[in-house]
Design a protein around this motif. Structure first.
Motif, mmCIF file in Angstrom:
data_model
loop_
_atom_site.group_PDB
_atom_site.id
_atom_site.type_symbol
_atom_site.label_atom_id
_atom_site.label_comp_id
_atom_site.label_asym_id
_atom_site.label_seq_id
_atom_site.Cartn_x
_atom_site.Cartn_y
_atom_site.Cartn_z
ATOM 1 N N TYR A 34 47.571 19.037 39.446
ATOM 2 C CA TYR A 34 46.928 20.341 39.611
ATOM 3 C C TYR A 34 45.573 20.180 40.273
ATOM 4 O O TYR A 34 44.851 19.207 40.032
ATOM 5 C CB TYR A 34 46.713 21.014 38.238
ATOM 6 C CG TYR A 34 47.933 21.048 37.354
ATOM 7 C CD1 TYR A 34 48.273 19.946 36.572
ATOM 8 C CD2 TYR A 34 48.743 22.189 37.291
ATOM 9 C CE1 TYR A 34 49.400 19.974 35.758
ATOM 10 C CE2 TYR A 34 49.862 22.215 36.471
ATOM 11 C CZ TYR A 34 50.177 21.116 35.713
ATOM 12 O OH TYR A 34 51.290 21.140 34.903
ATOM 13 N N TYR A 36 42.090 22.542 40.378
ATOM 14 C CA TYR A 36 41.380 23.711 39.877
ATOM 15 C C TYR A 36 40.006 23.775 40.546
ATOM 16 O O TYR A 36 39.444 22.768 40.972
ATOM 17 C CB TYR A 36 41.142 23.627 38.364
ATOM 18 C CG TYR A 36 42.361 23.814 37.504
ATOM 19 C CD1 TYR A 36 43.186 22.743 37.175
ATOM 20 C CD2 TYR A 36 42.671 25.068 36.979
ATOM 21 C CE1 TYR A 36 44.296 22.924 36.364
ATOM 22 C CE2 TYR A 36 43.771 25.253 36.161
ATOM 23 C CZ TYR A 36 44.568 24.182 35.857
ATOM 24 O OH TYR A 36 45.658 24.348 35.046
ATOM 25 N N LEU A 44 38.006 28.540 35.105
ATOM 26 C CA LEU A 44 38.841 27.590 35.842
ATOM 27 C C LEU A 44 39.934 28.347 36.583
ATOM 28 O O LEU A 44 40.759 29.012 35.979
ATOM 29 C CB LEU A 44 39.465 26.582 34.875
ATOM 30 C CG LEU A 44 38.508 25.601 34.208
ATOM 31 C CD1 LEU A 44 39.248 24.781 33.167
ATOM 32 C CD2 LEU A 44 37.871 24.694 35.227
ATOM 33 N N LEU A 90 38.345 20.307 40.188
ATOM 34 C CA LEU A 90 38.912 19.453 39.155
ATOM 35 C C LEU A 90 40.380 19.196 39.434
ATOM 36 O O LEU A 90 41.142 20.118 39.725
ATOM 37 C CB LEU A 90 38.778 20.114 37.783
ATOM 38 C CG LEU A 90 37.350 20.220 37.261
ATOM 39 C CD1 LEU A 90 37.230 21.391 36.304
ATOM 40 C CD2 LEU A 90 36.961 18.935 36.570
ATOM 41 N N TYR A 99 55.888 19.732 28.272
ATOM 42 C CA TYR A 99 54.593 19.350 27.741
ATOM 43 C C TYR A 99 53.516 20.247 28.331
ATOM 44 O O TYR A 99 53.529 20.552 29.509
ATOM 45 C CB TYR A 99 54.295 17.883 28.065
ATOM 46 C CG TYR A 99 55.203 16.928 27.328
ATOM 47 C CD1 TYR A 99 56.366 16.461 27.906
ATOM 48 C CD2 TYR A 99 54.899 16.508 26.041
ATOM 49 C CE1 TYR A 99 57.207 15.610 27.230
ATOM 50 C CE2 TYR A 99 55.725 15.646 25.363
ATOM 51 C CZ TYR A 99 56.872 15.197 25.951
ATOM 52 O OH TYR A 99 57.693 14.350 25.278
ATOM 53 N N ASN A 100 52.560 20.641 27.514
ATOM 54 C CA ASN A 100 51.588 21.613 27.959
ATOM 55 C C ASN A 100 50.202 21.059 28.208
ATOM 56 O O ASN A 100 49.451 21.627 28.970
ATOM 57 C CB ASN A 100 51.481 22.719 26.915
ATOM 58 C CG ASN A 100 52.743 23.542 26.849
ATOM 59 O OD1 ASN A 100 52.958 24.413 27.679
ATOM 60 N ND2 ASN A 100 53.582 23.258 25.883
ATOM 61 N N GLU A 101 49.841 19.977 27.515
ATOM 62 C CA GLU A 101 48.463 19.503 27.656
ATOM 63 C C GLU A 101 48.238 18.958 29.056
ATOM 64 O O GLU A 101 49.044 18.201 29.587
ATOM 65 C CB GLU A 101 48.175 18.399 26.631
ATOM 66 C CG GLU A 101 48.026 18.878 25.206
ATOM 67 C CD GLU A 101 49.359 19.041 24.503
ATOM 68 O OE1 GLU A 101 49.352 19.432 23.325
ATOM 69 O OE2 GLU A 101 50.409 18.785 25.127
ATOM 70 N N GLN A 102 47.125 19.385 29.621
ATOM 71 C CA GLN A 102 46.702 18.848 30.901
ATOM 72 C C GLN A 102 45.471 17.994 30.680
ATOM 73 O O GLN A 102 44.627 18.300 29.843
ATOM 74 C CB GLN A 102 46.381 19.974 31.880
ATOM 75 C CG GLN A 102 47.596 20.793 32.277
ATOM 76 C CD GLN A 102 47.268 21.875 33.270
ATOM 77 O OE1 GLN A 102 46.153 21.971 33.774
ATOM 78 N NE2 GLN A 102 48.245 22.720 33.571
ATOM 79 N N PHE A 103 45.370 16.943 31.464
ATOM 80 C CA PHE A 103 44.265 16.009 31.331
ATOM 81 C C PHE A 103 43.498 16.006 32.645
ATOM 82 O O PHE A 103 44.077 15.815 33.711
ATOM 83 C CB PHE A 103 44.791 14.624 30.974
ATOM 84 C CG PHE A 103 45.614 14.628 29.724
ATOM 85 C CD1 PHE A 103 46.991 14.789 29.782
ATOM 86 C CD2 PHE A 103 45.018 14.519 28.482
ATOM 87 C CE1 PHE A 103 47.757 14.819 28.618
ATOM 88 C CE2 PHE A 103 45.775 14.537 27.322
ATOM 89 C CZ PHE A 103 47.138 14.703 27.383
ATOM 90 N N PHE A 104 42.202 16.208 32.541
ATOM 91 C CA PHE A 104 41.388 16.443 33.720
ATOM 92 C C PHE A 104 40.638 15.207 34.181
ATOM 93 O O PHE A 104 40.248 14.354 33.385
ATOM 94 C CB PHE A 104 40.365 17.557 33.432
ATOM 95 C CG PHE A 104 40.982 18.926 33.376
ATOM 96 C CD1 PHE A 104 41.612 19.367 32.229
ATOM 97 C CD2 PHE A 104 40.931 19.769 34.479
ATOM 98 C CE1 PHE A 104 42.192 20.633 32.177
ATOM 99 C CE2 PHE A 104 41.494 21.029 34.437
ATOM 100 C CZ PHE A 104 42.124 21.460 33.283
ATOM 101 N N GLY A 105 40.411 15.156 35.489
ATOM 102 C CA GLY A 105 39.548 14.149 36.064
ATOM 103 C C GLY A 105 38.088 14.534 35.916
ATOM 104 O O GLY A 105 37.778 15.601 35.370
#
Lengths: 113, 110
Positions: A34, A36, A44, A90, A99-105
Protein backbone atom coordinates in the motif's frame (compact mmCIF):
# COMPACT_ATOMS: atom_id res chain seq x y z
CA UNK A 1 10.91 -11.25 11.10
CA UNK A 2 9.44 -8.89 8.55
CA UNK A 3 10.80 -5.42 7.94
CA UNK A 4 9.76 -2.64 5.62
CA UNK A 5 12.08 -0.01 4.22
CA UNK A 6 11.35 3.31 2.61
CA UNK A 7 13.69 5.83 1.09
CA UNK A 8 14.52 8.57 1.03
CA UNK A 9 13.43 9.72 4.48
CA UNK A 10 13.09 13.33 3.37
CA UNK A 11 12.96 14.94 -0.05
CA UNK A 12 12.69 18.51 -1.28
CA UNK A 13 11.79 18.83 -4.93
CA UNK A 14 10.86 21.76 -7.21
CA UNK A 15 7.46 21.93 -8.87
CA UNK A 16 7.49 20.11 -12.19
CA UNK A 17 10.29 17.71 -11.28
CA UNK A 18 9.86 13.92 -11.32
CA UNK A 19 9.47 11.74 -8.25
CA UNK A 20 10.41 8.21 -7.34
CA UNK A 21 9.88 6.80 -3.85
CA UNK A 22 10.82 3.23 -3.16
CA UNK A 23 9.51 0.73 -0.65
CA UNK A 24 10.79 -2.78 -0.05
CA UNK A 25 9.63 -5.50 2.31
CA UNK A 26 11.77 -8.29 3.72
CA UNK A 27 10.86 -11.50 5.43
CA UNK A 28 7.59 -12.29 3.71
CA UNK A 29 6.36 -13.40 0.30
CA UNK A 30 3.54 -12.10 -1.84
CA UNK A 31 2.49 -9.34 0.56
CA UNK A 32 -0.24 -6.85 -0.17
CA UNK A 33 1.44 -3.46 -0.53
CA UNK A 34 0.00 0.00 0.00
CA UNK A 35 0.94 3.65 -0.50
CA UNK A 36 -0.66 6.20 1.81
CA UNK A 37 -0.30 9.95 2.08
CA UNK A 38 -0.71 11.86 5.30
CA UNK A 39 -1.42 15.51 4.59
CA UNK A 40 -1.91 18.08 7.32
CA UNK A 41 -5.35 17.66 8.92
CA UNK A 42 -6.41 14.95 6.49
CA UNK A 43 -5.42 11.71 8.17
CA UNK A 44 -4.19 8.77 6.14
CA UNK A 45 -5.34 8.66 2.56
CA UNK A 46 -4.91 5.41 0.62
CA UNK A 47 -3.37 6.15 -2.76
CA UNK A 48 -2.59 2.75 -4.25
CA UNK A 49 -2.62 -0.89 -3.28
CA UNK A 50 -1.25 -4.00 -4.90
CA UNK A 51 -2.03 -7.66 -4.33
CA UNK A 52 0.68 -8.94 -6.65
CA UNK A 53 3.41 -8.12 -9.17
CA UNK A 54 2.13 -5.76 -11.82
CA UNK A 55 -1.27 -5.43 -10.15
CA UNK A 56 -2.02 -1.87 -9.04
CA UNK A 57 -5.30 -0.40 -7.85
CA UNK A 58 -5.69 3.34 -7.60
CA UNK A 59 -7.98 4.75 -4.96
CA UNK A 60 -8.01 8.41 -5.93
CA UNK A 61 -7.33 10.23 -9.19
CA UNK A 62 -4.14 12.18 -8.90
CA UNK A 63 -0.80 13.19 -10.25
CA UNK A 64 0.91 10.05 -8.99
CA UNK A 65 1.38 6.49 -10.22
CA UNK A 66 2.62 3.28 -8.65
CA UNK A 67 4.40 0.21 -9.91
CA UNK A 68 5.33 -3.15 -8.46
CA UNK A 69 8.20 -4.53 -10.54
CA UNK A 70 9.07 -7.23 -8.00
CA UNK A 71 7.15 -9.15 -5.37
CA UNK A 72 8.46 -7.08 -2.46
CA UNK A 73 9.11 -3.76 -4.15
CA UNK A 74 6.61 -0.96 -4.50
CA UNK A 75 7.43 2.34 -6.20
CA UNK A 76 5.54 5.62 -6.11
CA UNK A 77 6.23 7.97 -9.01
CA UNK A 78 5.28 11.22 -10.62
CA UNK A 79 6.36 12.75 -13.92
CA UNK A 80 5.75 16.33 -12.75
CA UNK A 81 5.26 17.23 -9.12
CA UNK A 82 2.66 19.74 -7.99
CA UNK A 83 2.75 21.87 -4.85
CA UNK A 84 -0.22 19.86 -3.57
CA UNK A 85 1.87 16.67 -3.68
CA UNK A 86 3.70 17.75 -0.54
CA UNK A 87 3.05 15.45 2.38
CA UNK A 88 4.20 12.46 4.34
CA UNK A 89 4.15 9.28 2.26
CA UNK A 90 3.83 5.93 3.92
CA UNK A 91 4.27 2.47 2.52
CA UNK A 92 2.59 -0.45 4.26
CA UNK A 93 2.31 -4.18 3.82
CA UNK A 94 -0.07 -6.85 4.98
CA UNK A 95 -0.43 -10.57 4.56
CA UNK A 96 -2.76 -11.64 1.81
CA UNK A 97 -6.15 -13.15 2.38
CA UNK A 98 -8.29 -12.05 5.27
CA UNK A 99 -5.54 -10.67 7.49
CA UNK A 100 -6.26 -7.08 8.35
CA UNK A 101 -3.27 -5.65 10.17
CA UNK A 102 -1.08 -3.45 8.07
CA UNK A 103 2.49 -2.68 9.00
CA UNK A 104 3.93 0.66 8.04
CA UNK A 105 7.33 1.85 6.95
CA UNK A 106 9.07 4.89 8.44
CA UNK A 107 7.67 7.26 5.81
CA UNK A 108 9.07 9.87 3.42
CA UNK A 109 8.56 13.59 4.02
CA UNK A 110 8.14 15.23 0.61
CA UNK A 111 8.22 19.00 0.25
CA UNK A 112 7.47 20.46 -3.16
CA UNK A 113 8.62 24.05 -3.59
CA UNK B 1 -18.33 11.21 2.97
CA UNK B 2 -16.12 9.92 5.75
CA UNK B 3 -16.84 6.34 6.72
CA UNK B 4 -14.59 6.48 9.77
CA UNK B 5 -14.76 9.60 11.91
CA UNK B 6 -12.63 10.77 14.77
CA UNK B 7 -14.38 13.94 15.80
CA UNK B 8 -11.83 15.11 18.34
CA UNK B 9 -8.68 16.40 16.63
CA UNK B 10 -6.88 16.59 19.96
CA UNK B 11 -7.21 15.50 23.57
CA UNK B 12 -5.22 16.41 26.69
CA UNK B 13 -5.11 14.07 29.69
CA UNK B 14 -3.23 14.21 32.96
CA UNK B 15 -0.55 11.58 33.44
CA UNK B 16 -1.92 8.63 35.40
CA UNK B 17 -5.54 9.28 34.40
CA UNK B 18 -7.58 7.47 31.79
CA UNK B 19 -7.42 8.52 28.14
CA UNK B 20 -10.50 7.78 26.06
CA UNK B 21 -10.28 8.12 22.31
CA UNK B 22 -13.48 7.83 20.32
CA UNK B 23 -14.30 6.74 16.80
CA UNK B 24 -17.56 6.51 14.86
CA UNK B 25 -18.23 4.68 11.63
CA UNK B 26 -21.05 4.58 9.14
CA UNK B 27 -20.60 1.31 7.25
CA UNK B 28 -22.32 -1.59 9.02
CA UNK B 29 -20.36 -4.03 6.85
CA UNK B 30 -17.08 -3.28 8.63
CA UNK B 31 -16.01 -6.48 10.34
CA UNK B 32 -12.71 -5.56 11.94
CA UNK B 33 -11.48 -2.46 13.72
CA UNK B 34 -7.97 -1.34 14.52
CA UNK B 35 -6.14 1.37 16.40
CA UNK B 36 -2.77 2.69 15.31
CA UNK B 37 -0.40 4.99 17.14
CA UNK B 38 1.84 7.42 15.32
CA UNK B 39 4.75 9.53 16.48
CA UNK B 40 5.88 12.52 14.37
CA UNK B 41 7.95 11.63 11.31
CA UNK B 42 7.37 7.91 11.84
CA UNK B 43 5.01 5.38 10.32
CA UNK B 44 1.96 4.31 12.33
CA UNK B 45 2.34 1.24 14.50
CA UNK B 46 -0.41 -1.22 15.13
CA UNK B 47 -1.75 -1.01 18.67
CA UNK B 48 -4.83 -3.15 19.19
CA UNK B 49 -7.74 -4.53 17.19
CA UNK B 50 -11.19 -5.99 17.67
CA UNK B 51 -13.39 -8.20 15.57
CA UNK B 52 -17.01 -7.25 15.04
CA UNK B 53 -18.10 -10.39 16.88
CA UNK B 54 -16.63 -9.04 20.12
CA UNK B 55 -17.43 -5.98 22.19
CA UNK B 56 -14.18 -5.70 24.13
CA UNK B 57 -10.52 -6.51 23.69
CA UNK B 58 -7.86 -5.80 26.26
CA UNK B 59 -4.08 -5.73 25.97
CA UNK B 60 -2.22 -4.40 28.98
CA UNK B 61 -3.07 -0.73 29.49
CA UNK B 62 -5.08 -0.63 26.26
CA UNK B 63 -8.70 -1.67 25.91
CA UNK B 64 -10.88 -1.26 22.86
CA UNK B 65 -14.67 -1.27 23.19
CA UNK B 66 -17.04 -1.79 20.29
CA UNK B 67 -20.71 -0.80 20.30
CA UNK B 68 -22.09 -2.10 17.01
CA UNK B 69 -25.59 -0.75 17.48
CA UNK B 70 -24.16 2.75 17.91
CA UNK B 71 -21.43 2.17 15.30
CA UNK B 72 -18.95 3.44 17.83
CA UNK B 73 -15.66 2.25 19.18
CA UNK B 74 -13.34 3.66 21.77
CA UNK B 75 -9.79 3.14 22.95
CA UNK B 76 -9.10 3.38 26.67
CA UNK B 77 -5.59 3.86 27.95
CA UNK B 78 -5.12 3.50 31.67
CA UNK B 79 -3.04 4.72 33.31
CA UNK B 80 -1.87 7.26 30.74
CA UNK B 81 1.89 7.70 30.45
CA UNK B 82 4.03 10.43 28.84
CA UNK B 83 5.05 8.06 26.05
CA UNK B 84 1.41 7.76 25.06
CA UNK B 85 1.53 11.27 23.60
CA UNK B 86 1.03 10.62 19.89
CA UNK B 87 -1.58 10.69 17.15
CA UNK B 88 -4.02 7.78 17.31
CA UNK B 89 -5.74 6.55 14.16
CA UNK B 90 -8.91 4.52 14.23
CA UNK B 91 -9.36 2.20 11.26
CA UNK B 92 -12.12 -0.08 10.03
CA UNK B 93 -11.91 -2.96 7.63
CA UNK B 94 -14.30 -4.66 5.26
CA UNK B 95 -13.02 -7.69 3.35
CA UNK B 96 -9.46 -6.66 4.13
CA UNK B 97 -9.72 -3.10 2.86
CA UNK B 98 -8.86 -0.64 5.63
CA UNK B 99 -10.20 2.88 5.96
CA UNK B 100 -8.56 5.24 8.43
CA UNK B 101 -9.98 8.12 10.43
CA UNK B 102 -8.22 11.48 10.47
CA UNK B 103 -6.61 10.85 13.81
CA UNK B 104 -6.71 12.31 17.31
CA UNK B 105 -3.63 13.90 18.84
CA UNK B 106 -3.28 12.83 22.47
CA UNK B 107 -1.25 15.02 24.85
CA UNK B 108 -0.34 13.54 28.20
CA UNK B 109 0.22 16.33 30.68
CA UNK B 110 2.74 15.97 33.53
Amino acid sequence: SQTIHQWPATLVQPVGSPLSLECTVEGTSNPNLYWYRQAAGRGLQLLFYSVGIGQISSEVPQNLSASRPQDRQFILSSKKLLLSDSGFYLCAWSLGGSYNEQFFGPGTRLTVL
Amino acid sequence: DQQVKQNSPSLSVQEGRISILNCDYTNSMFDYFLWYKKYPAEGPTFLISISSIKDKNEDGRFTVFLNKSAKHLSLHIVPSQPGDSAVYFCAASEAGEIIFGKGTRLHILP
